[in-house]
Scaffold this motif. Structure first.
Motif, short mmCIF file in Angstrom:
data_model
loop_
_atom_site.label_atom_id
_atom_site.label_comp_id
_atom_site.label_asym_id
_atom_site.label_seq_id
_atom_site.Cartn_x
_atom_site.Cartn_y
_atom_site.Cartn_z
N GLN A 96 15.12 24.40 -55.88
CA GLN A 96 16.43 23.78 -55.68
C GLN A 96 16.84 23.87 -54.20
OE1 GLN A 96 15.50 25.88 -58.02
NE2 GLN A 96 16.06 25.03 -60.00
N SER A 145 21.26 12.32 -58.82
CA SER A 145 21.24 11.76 -60.17
C SER A 145 22.00 10.44 -60.17
CB SER A 145 21.84 12.74 -61.17
OG SER A 145 23.23 12.90 -60.94
N ASP A 151 19.25 28.61 -60.33
CA ASP A 151 18.49 27.49 -60.88
C ASP A 151 19.29 26.20 -60.98
OD1 ASP A 151 16.16 28.92 -61.10
OD2 ASP A 151 16.50 29.50 -63.18
N SER A 152 20.62 26.28 -60.81
CA SER A 152 21.43 25.08 -60.95
C SER A 152 22.43 24.86 -59.82
CB SER A 152 22.17 25.09 -62.29
OG SER A 152 23.02 26.22 -62.36
N ASP A 186 20.73 19.11 -61.68
CA ASP A 186 20.47 18.98 -63.12
C ASP A 186 19.08 19.51 -63.47
OD1 ASP A 186 18.65 16.96 -62.39
OD2 ASP A 186 19.98 15.33 -63.00
N GLU A 187 18.70 19.35 -64.73
CA GLU A 187 17.41 19.88 -65.21
C GLU A 187 16.22 19.22 -64.53
OE1 GLU A 187 19.70 18.42 -67.43
OE2 GLU A 187 20.73 20.32 -67.72
N GLN A 188 16.40 18.01 -64.01
CA GLN A 188 15.31 17.31 -63.32
C GLN A 188 15.25 17.69 -61.84
OE1 GLN A 188 17.54 15.46 -65.42
NE2 GLN A 188 16.03 15.90 -67.01
#
Length: 144
Positions: free
Chosen positions: A5, A35, A81-82, A110-112
């Motif tokens: 990230q 996104s 992680d985010s 996001d998760e991607q």
């Protein structure tokens, strides 16, 4: 934890330019790191909120019409992680006037691994003063 990230945000900041007169933001590269429904608050508190990739494209192009020499220098970066947070010294020239400024930016991913929210915390009074804008106009069109 968070290194991927952090690299995304480092790449994002680098895509805005290298500080030279001929350097321009790599708009398509910037947008590819966002996104489809990304949100950018231009300054906190009170700044406008831009929603969606196409609106973000238009805002970046609008800024490119009067800002040159973009350079983002990351002083500190922390992540999970985010969420990635940067302390930066940014530089640009706006209307022929140098506009160095310090800021903190918060990026949510996001998760991607795409940036889905981006908020910048900076001293708008400092930028207004550098542009020659009366302080009572700060928060309105002073930074445009």
């Amino acid at each position: 934890m968070g290194l991927k990230q952090e690299q995304r945000v480092r790449d994002f900041c680098q895509a805005w330019g290298d500080g030279t007169a001929g350097s321009r933001p790599a708009v398509e590269d910037i947008l590819a790191m966002l996104s489809e429904d990304a949100v950018w608050q231009l300054w906190v508190p009170g700044g406008p909120v831009i929603r969606g990739r196409e609106a973000l494209r238009q805002e970046i192009l609008r800024q490119m019409s009067y800002v040159t020499h973009n350079l983002c220098t990351i002083k500190h970066i922390v992540s999970s992680d985010s969420v990635v947070m940067t302390e930066r010294d940014d530089y640009a020239v706006s209307g022929g006037k140098p506009m160095p400024h310090s800021m903190v930016a918060v990026f949510e991913l996001d998760e991607q691994g795409l940036i889905c929210a981006w908020r910048e915390y900076l001293d708008t009074a400092d930028l207004a003063q550098k542009k020659g804008v009366p302080l009572e106009q700060v928060g309105g069109p002073a930074l445009a």
